[in-house]
Design an enzyme around this catalytic site. Structure first.
Site, PDB file in Angstrom:
ATOM      1  N   ARG A 241      -8.074 -14.870  -6.119  1.00  0.00           N
ATOM      2  CA  ARG A 241      -7.742 -14.099  -4.921  1.00  0.00           C
ATOM      3  C   ARG A 241      -7.908 -15.020  -3.706  1.00  0.00           C
ATOM      4  O   ARG A 241      -8.888 -15.777  -3.628  1.00  0.00           O
ATOM      5  CB  ARG A 241      -8.670 -12.892  -4.753  1.00  0.00           C
ATOM      6  N   GLU A 270      -2.161 -11.703   2.031  1.00  0.00           N
ATOM      7  CA  GLU A 270      -0.827 -11.636   1.409  1.00  0.00           C
ATOM      8  C   GLU A 270      -0.132 -10.353   1.833  1.00  0.00           C
ATOM      9  O   GLU A 270      -0.793  -9.315   1.939  1.00  0.00           O
ATOM     10  CB  GLU A 270      -0.978 -11.633  -0.123  1.00  0.00           C
ATOM     11  N   HIS A 288       1.830 -15.538  -5.621  1.00  0.00           N
ATOM     12  CA  HIS A 288       0.996 -14.728  -6.527  1.00  0.00           C
ATOM     13  C   HIS A 288       1.749 -14.385  -7.828  1.00  0.00           C
ATOM     14  O   HIS A 288       2.009 -13.220  -8.120  1.00  0.00           O
ATOM     15  CB  HIS A 288       0.565 -13.436  -5.805  1.00  0.00           C
TER      16      HIS A 288
HETATM   17  C1  DGY Z   1      -4.313  -9.503 -11.390  1.00  0.00           C
HETATM   18  O1  DGY Z   1      -4.013  -8.956 -12.449  1.00  0.00           O
HETATM   19  O2  DGY Z   1      -5.365  -9.262 -10.815  1.00  0.00           O
HETATM   20  C2  DGY Z   1      -3.352 -10.509 -10.848  1.00  0.00           C
HETATM   21  O3  DGY Z   1      -3.717 -10.997  -9.641  1.00  0.00           O
HETATM   22  C3  DGY Z   1      -1.949  -9.974 -10.844  1.00  0.00           C
HETATM   23  O4  DGY Z   1      -1.556  -9.922 -12.157  1.00  0.00           O
END
Ligand code: DGY
Length: 321
Positions: A241, A270, A288
């Site tokens: 993240r 984002e 992402h």
């Molecule tokens: C998640 O699953 O947390 C990713 O960031 C998106 O697939």
């Protein structure tokens, strides 16, 4: 199989296999059909009566939103991360929250290595160079990068994705070190990885790959002080993240060339990207796409649907958070 009778709301189109599975179970399924993030007022209108919601990481389920959910028994997040949901509050309201672990591990670990290789071998820069007509023939010092063999691959957070990335790094001949709350013996056996303190991890990694969940504790975990511990020749990879890195601090660091390159699949705020990041030539940024493979996205959708069905039929969650 006994047919279920309940309403499921899905906040954006997900792979059709999952929708079929829900419908075949007798559920009344509605989906927000526009190809955009669902506006808050439409979300609120649709979740009031829903018995189950399949949500995306783009929607925030905070106290105010959860309070509107009058019938909901489950929020099945279509992601492994669940920082978009106030899980504690949902629990208080007797709503089970589920996520999609395992099914996206390999895809995300693959993308981690794609960023490692893209940064180390200057792939984007090389292609741009060629397309701009600058290639005048082979030469000994053209676009020199870094070999992976014998380099240290440090993982911050040795969970499923970090471990899968470490296995791939080992296959490239890299030495693996990790720092995490607990010891990961399986990872140590599989890769010869060594658990070290965060300080040592930061100081000795040639490639530092971040695999932490976003929580109050990990927000800006990679602050200016920690960034300054990295080698000037290090590569920083983030497929978890964006908020885990203090982005302003990272930008300053990159501007001063205190890192060889950052490979980011995620960034703070984002989808609004800091324009300063776009100007840097020592960063590679992706939108992402860690889990963006047909396999992972289909299996994520099926797992979310199975969680909904299992909870609504009184059998409990398959993957509760
Ligand atoms: C998640 O699953 O947390 C990713 O960031 C998106 O697939």
């Amino acid at each position: 199989m006994k047919k279920l009778s309940a309403k499921v709301f899905i906040t954006r189109k997900i792979p059709s296999e999952a929708i079929k599975l829900l419908m075949d179970s007798g559920l009344d399924v509605s989906v927000y059909k526009k190809d955009s993030v669902i506006p808050k007022e439409i979300l609120l209108k649709n979740i009031i009566q829903a018995d189950a919601v399949i949500s995306l990481l783009t929607e925030k389920f905070d106290k105010n939103v959860i309070d509107k959910m009058k019938n909901c028994k489950v929020i099945a997040n279509y992601a492994v991360g669940y920082n978009n949901i106030d899980v504690e509050y949902a629990k208080k309201k007797k709503i089970i929250v589920t996520n999609t672990p395992d099914v996206l591990t390999d895809s995300t670990a693959d993308l981690t290595m794609a960023l490692v290789l893209t940064c180390a071998r200057r792939i984007i820069e090389a292609e741009k160079f060629l397309k701009e007509g600058k290639y005048m023939g082979w030469k000994p010092d053209l676009l020199l990068g870094v070999e992976l063999k014998n380099k240290t691959f440090g993982i911050l957070g040795a969970g499923r994705i970090g471990s899968a990335a470490a296995l791939r790094a080992k296959a490239f001949g890299m030495k693996v070190i990790y720092s995490s709350k607990g010891r990961n013996k399986e990872l140590e056996i599989q890769t010869g990885a060594r658990k070290v303190s965060t300080n040592i991890l930061l100081r000795t990694s040639d490639f530092l790959s971040i695999h932490l969940p976003l929580t109050k504790e990990t927000f800006h975990f990679m602050n200016k002080e920690k960034l300054s511990l990295l080698k000037n020749t290090a590569f920083l990879i983030n497929t978890s993240r964006g908020e885990i890195i203090d982005e302003e601090g990272l930008i300053k660091h990159l501007q001063k060339r205190k890192l060889f390159c950052a490979g980011l699949d995620v960034f703070e705020n984002e989808p609004n990207i800091n324009p300063a990041l776009l100007k840097l030539d020592n960063v590679i940024i992706l939108p992402h796409i860690g889990s963006a493979t047909k396999e992972a996205r289909t299996n994520m959708a099926l797992l979310a649907a199975r969680n909904v069905i299992s909870i609504l039929s009184g059998k409990g969650a398959i993957t509760p958070v």
